[in-house]
Design a protein around this motif. Sequence first.
Motif, PDB file in Angstrom:
ATOM      1  N   ARG A  76      36.165  34.705  35.508  1.00 53.65           N
ATOM      2  CA  ARG A  76      35.088  35.036  34.348  1.00 53.65           C
ATOM      3  C   ARG A  76      35.773  35.467  32.986  1.00 53.65           C
ATOM      4  N   GLN A  77      36.798  36.134  33.035  1.00 49.11           N
ATOM      5  CA  GLN A  77      37.358  36.376  31.705  1.00 49.11           C
ATOM      6  C   GLN A  77      38.157  35.139  31.055  1.00 49.11           C
ATOM      7  N   ILE A  78      38.846  34.273  31.766  1.00 47.41           N
ATOM      8  CA  ILE A  78      39.401  33.083  31.331  1.00 47.41           C
ATOM      9  C   ILE A  78      38.344  31.842  31.258  1.00 47.41           C
ATOM     10  N   ALA A  79      37.247  31.773  31.937  1.00 53.45           N
ATOM     11  CA  ALA A  79      36.630  30.705  31.425  1.00 53.45           C
ATOM     12  C   ALA A  79      35.683  31.166  30.238  1.00 53.45           C
ATOM     13  N   ALA A  89      27.753  41.154  45.804  1.00 52.58           N
ATOM     14  CA  ALA A  89      27.674  42.007  44.786  1.00 52.58           C
ATOM     15  C   ALA A  89      28.459  41.991  43.800  1.00 52.58           C
ATOM     16  N   LEU A  90      29.726  41.360  43.857  1.00 47.70           N
ATOM     17  CA  LEU A  90      30.412  41.077  42.815  1.00 47.70           C
ATOM     18  C   LEU A  90      29.948  40.107  41.985  1.00 47.70           C
ATOM     19  N   LEU A  91      29.334  38.897  42.338  1.00 49.00           N
ATOM     20  CA  LEU A  91      28.470  38.068  41.754  1.00 49.00           C
ATOM     21  C   LEU A  91      27.673  38.608  40.820  1.00 49.00           C
ATOM     22  N   ARG A  92      26.805  39.426  41.300  1.00 47.24           N
ATOM     23  CA  ARG A  92      25.909  40.285  40.569  1.00 47.24           C
ATOM     24  C   ARG A  92      26.664  41.223  39.510  1.00 47.24           C
ATOM     25  N   HIS A  93      27.453  41.665  39.895  1.00 43.97           N
ATOM     26  CA  HIS A  93      28.370  42.654  38.933  1.00 43.97           C
ATOM     27  C   HIS A  93      28.915  42.073  37.715  1.00 43.97           C
ATOM     28  N   ARG A 126      38.015  40.349  44.242  1.00 46.24           N
ATOM     29  CA  ARG A 126      37.695  41.153  43.155  1.00 46.24           C
ATOM     30  C   ARG A 126      38.309  40.894  41.695  1.00 46.24           C
ATOM     31  N   ASP A 127      39.516  40.981  41.697  1.00 45.76           N
ATOM     32  CA  ASP A 127      40.473  40.803  40.656  1.00 45.76           C
ATOM     33  C   ASP A 127      40.272  39.143  40.325  1.00 45.76           C
ATOM     34  N   ALA A 128      40.247  38.272  41.182  1.00 42.68           N
ATOM     35  CA  ALA A 128      40.256  36.764  41.055  1.00 42.68           C
ATOM     36  C   ALA A 128      38.725  36.573  40.098  1.00 42.68           C
ATOM     37  N   VAL A 129      37.891  37.168  40.696  1.00 45.89           N
ATOM     38  CA  VAL A 129      36.415  36.705  40.142  1.00 45.89           C
ATOM     39  C   VAL A 129      36.424  37.375  38.623  1.00 45.89           C
ATOM     40  N   LEU A 130      36.719  38.686  38.606  1.00 45.92           N
ATOM     41  CA  LEU A 130      36.977  39.090  37.212  1.00 45.92           C
ATOM     42  C   LEU A 130      37.817  38.600  36.137  1.00 45.92           C
TER      43      LEU A 130
END
Length: 606
Positions: free
Chosen positions: A159-162, A17-21, A152-156
């Motif tokens: 994405r932000q850093i990439a 769900a996080l990847l979808r988010h 959750r925080d790592a994925v967010l």
Amino acid sequence: MQNDHATPRWGSDYLAALLRHIGLEYVALNPGASFRGLHDSLVNYLGDHAPRMLTVLHEEHAVAIAHGYAKVTGRPMGAILHANVGLMHASMAIFDAYCDRVPVLVFGATGPVDTARRRPWIDWLHTSKDQGALVRSFVKWDAEPASLEAARDAVLRARQIATTLPHGPAYVCFDSALQEAPCAAAPALPPLQRYNPPRRPGVADSVARDVARLLYAARRPLILAGRVSRNEEDWRRRVALAEHCGATVLTDVKVGAAFPTRHPLHGAAPGYFMGEDGLAALREADVILSLDWVDLAGTLRSACGADPVPAHVIQISLDQTLHNGYGGEHQGLTGTDTYLMCDPDEFSGQLLEAIRSLGTPRMAPPWDAHSGGARARDAYPHEATHSHATHSDARSDEAAGPDGIPLTVFARTISAHLQRNAPACLIRTNLGWPGGAHPFSHPVDYLGYDGGAGVGSGPGMSVGAALALMGGPRLPVAVLGDGDFLMGVTAFWTAVRYGIPLLVVVANNRSFFNDEVHQEKVAVVRGRPVENKSVGQRLETPEIDIAAMARAQGALAWGPVSAKNELEHALLEAVAAVRSGKVAVIDARVGREYAPAMANALTRGD
């Protein structure tokens, strides 16, 4: 299958769900037990939709497909890699994305970090204490979260850093035990817009005005248009900027289209190395504006040697924020007179506004992109007029040479079909492609090389770019070298499997020809037989049936073709097939040679 609002039962349900988010449309993967929980959740919790799973036959293809997708869209796509071994397989593709400054989100997995939960033998092999260390030197950031909140925080953050300029890949590794544990309480998914990357950085208006005065007052200003965006408005601003100050513009085949090549201000055919016309323009310039030019130091050294560069050099680049001690993708140290750490496209807009206040455009009337400009169709005739042992000769009868179709004839023939089937996207070209063979008039007309010069990247990147273009009007076309094709041929199975239309033309010289050139140089220096340069280089006895390898992946294939008329016929049929949704591959036998600009650069030692 669950809906978006169903309560996740397992840790991997939450991760899916996080990847979808975060907005991923696709994830490319080669299946692996280390992420079997996530795999199940992508299929049975999300229904294999948003993100949709693309199966690949090699982990390197997963990242290369995401790389090609990002080159078109500017948005990250996901790649999922199995344990440490999958990460090792994919490491070259991650390196390419890093060198190319492209946003890719790489998700890994490891066997249980808790040794008490490991299966005998295999989990021990596939668990590393610090898996991210394998690629840490060429990703922007990595993490191995130990809880769902941390994930959750790592994925967010990833994405932000990439997607913060300069772009690049980020890597997040999920513990298999975390994926397979029950999800007692799912952490809230916060509003995504609060974790977006920062706005493109510019400069103070006063700084833009200072540079504008310098550029507008120059007698021979020159712009090096390097790593810039695929955005049409940014493209128009670059054109207007050049016209207002009357600057000569040079572009680079290693990156995507940055300026219309038929524009009268475009000064020389683009290439992997700067040609003589471009070097002469650099020597004559009194102000040089670099918009994140790849290898500015090497380019200026090619023009001026050890002598100081006479022009005032302005460097606009954020790239230094990624430089570390691992490798040399940052290229040589450049001496500049004005160095501004900001986004080249944002700065170009500021500079244009500032320069418009100084007076009328130097180029009048403004060039009309739709008219084709002042240049003739063969914009750079010098590309085919010089002769050298490794050059592509201009044969007036365009007959096949002893090895196959001359490269200039090969490239012109393909270009004619691209223009006939416009709009088209030339995803990439083979190393020997003549830089002036095909005109670019839009930022998606050409996407550039792979960043890290890693052979085997072309097939996966071509599939990813074609995926991003799917459903649109553009004809996706990739011109690949035979070595590049052969190292990554199974990537085309993924394109066929998921109905991704793509035309691939293989420039097949039956050799790792770049190394033949190097062996010739070594032989000449050492006084040894030049005729031995082909030993260990040729793909002969037996010759490889490239068309058969393409058909084995489910693609349609033509060839080998070894004459211009045969290539034209194959292109007509292949284009029609791609327009109907197919993957088409043409095996074209070409001469063992380079176009003049490339050959001259190698001769002078570039």
